[in-house]
Design a protein around this motif. Structure first.
Motif, PDB file in Angstrom:
ATOM      1  N   HIS A  11      -2.752  66.301 -19.183  1.00 54.15           N
ATOM      2  CA  HIS A  11      -1.826  65.441 -18.649  1.00 54.15           C
ATOM      3  C   HIS A  11      -2.214  65.681 -16.746  1.00 54.15           C
ATOM      4  N   HIS A  56      -1.801  67.318 -13.689  1.00 57.75           N
ATOM      5  CA  HIS A  56      -1.808  68.738 -13.139  1.00 57.75           C
ATOM      6  C   HIS A  56      -3.691  68.970 -12.639  1.00 57.75           C
ATOM      7  N   ASP A  64      -5.836  71.111 -12.327  1.00 56.63           N
ATOM      8  CA  ASP A  64      -6.019  72.031 -12.748  1.00 56.63           C
ATOM      9  C   ASP A  64      -6.948  71.200 -14.861  1.00 56.63           C
ATOM     10  N   HIS A  65      -6.128  70.660 -14.526  1.00 57.18           N
ATOM     11  CA  HIS A  65      -6.674  69.472 -16.305  1.00 57.18           C
ATOM     12  C   HIS A  65      -7.638  68.472 -15.613  1.00 57.18           C
ATOM     13  N   HIS A  69       6.777  68.968 -19.297  1.00 55.76           N
ATOM     14  CA  HIS A  69       6.246  69.690 -18.553  1.00 55.76           C
ATOM     15  C   HIS A  69       5.303  68.648 -17.790  1.00 55.76           C
ATOM     16  N   ASP A 116      -0.076  71.821 -21.676  1.00 57.83           N
ATOM     17  CA  ASP A 116       1.144  72.917 -20.933  1.00 57.83           C
ATOM     18  C   ASP A 116       2.084  72.520 -21.206  1.00 57.83           C
TER      19      ASP A 116
HETATM   20 FE   FE2 Z   1      -0.352  71.879 -15.735  1.00 57.14          FE
END
Ligand code: FE2
Length: 225
Positions: free
Chosen positions: A56, A58, A60-61, A142, A161
């Motif tokens: 996904h 985000h 941090d990914h 999420h 996540d």
């Molecule tokens: Fe996330």
């Protein structure tokens, strides 16, 4: 199957290199930030990076996607189409999360636009990596276009996540939906089988069996509405 985990970013995200031990073909799941150690591991272990797979969008990914693509230009960039609303807005995500520009710079979160995806992954698609076969499952909740990857012979699922040990992904960010996340986990993840090892996007590994009986969000002990 070879699995190497790198805990990256201030969010302690689990970036993973997953490879077929026979053919040395590899993917990197969720490169959280630019990190020399990822490339060093890939080259040091004679792996052939076939793709960067993003569960996904985000920060941090996928914050390390640009750097890894620069280092391994032949690697495809794969994610779900419905995740583009986040992936394309990577540069704006720190501010949306309340991180001021100066602070973002200090913690390495001043991003440039991420590279274009090579193609989009679909629910039910099988991604072949050497002799490994990852089934892609679309698990919104999420985020809108979150995916998990399951290797059926190795009985391993990479959940980003969506599902964690003892908890689930947060649903208060744009595109999040609690009921949808619970439905996704119950219909698309728990159904894989209790003997699957769950490799989470943050924190320790677990198993589907353990989460089915003890995760308070799945057993009904906790209920958000
Ligand atoms: Fe996330």
């Amino acid at each position: 199957m070879i699995i190497e985990t790198f805990v990256l970013t201030p969010f302690q995200q689990n970036t993973r290199v997953v490879a077929c031990e026979h053919t040395r073909k590899a993917i990197c799941i969720d490169p959280g930030e630019p990190a020399q150690e990822i490339g060093e591991y890939i080259r040091g272990n004679d792996l052939d990076l076939q793709a960067i797979v993003i569960t996904h969008g985000h920060l941090d990914h996928c914050g390390g996607t640009s750097a890894l693509k620069l280092e391994f230009p032949d690697a495809e960039i794969l994610l779900h189409r419905d995740e583009m609303y986040l992936y394309e807005k990577l540069t704006q995500q720190p501010l949306l999360m309340g991180i001021q520009p100066e602070q973002a710079r200090a913690i390495g979160m001043d991003y440039e636009d991420p590279p274009e995806p090579s193609r989009f992954l679909e629910d039910g698609e099988v991604l072949e990596v050497g002799e490994l076969r990852f089934v892609v499952r679309h698990v919104p909740g999420h985020t809108l276009g979150h995916i998990v990857l399951a290797e059926q012979n190795e009985k391993a699922v990479f959940t980003g996540d969506c599902l964690f040990s003892g908890t689930i992904g947060r649903t208060d960010l744009p595109g999040g939906n609690y009921d949808q996340l619970i439905a996704s986990i119950k219909e698309k993840v728990l159904t894989m089988g209790d003997d699957y090892t769950v490799f989470c996007g943050h924190g320790p590994e677990t198993t589907i069996g353990r989460e089915r009986v003890s995760n308070p969000f799945l057993t009904g002990v906790y209920r958000l509405s």
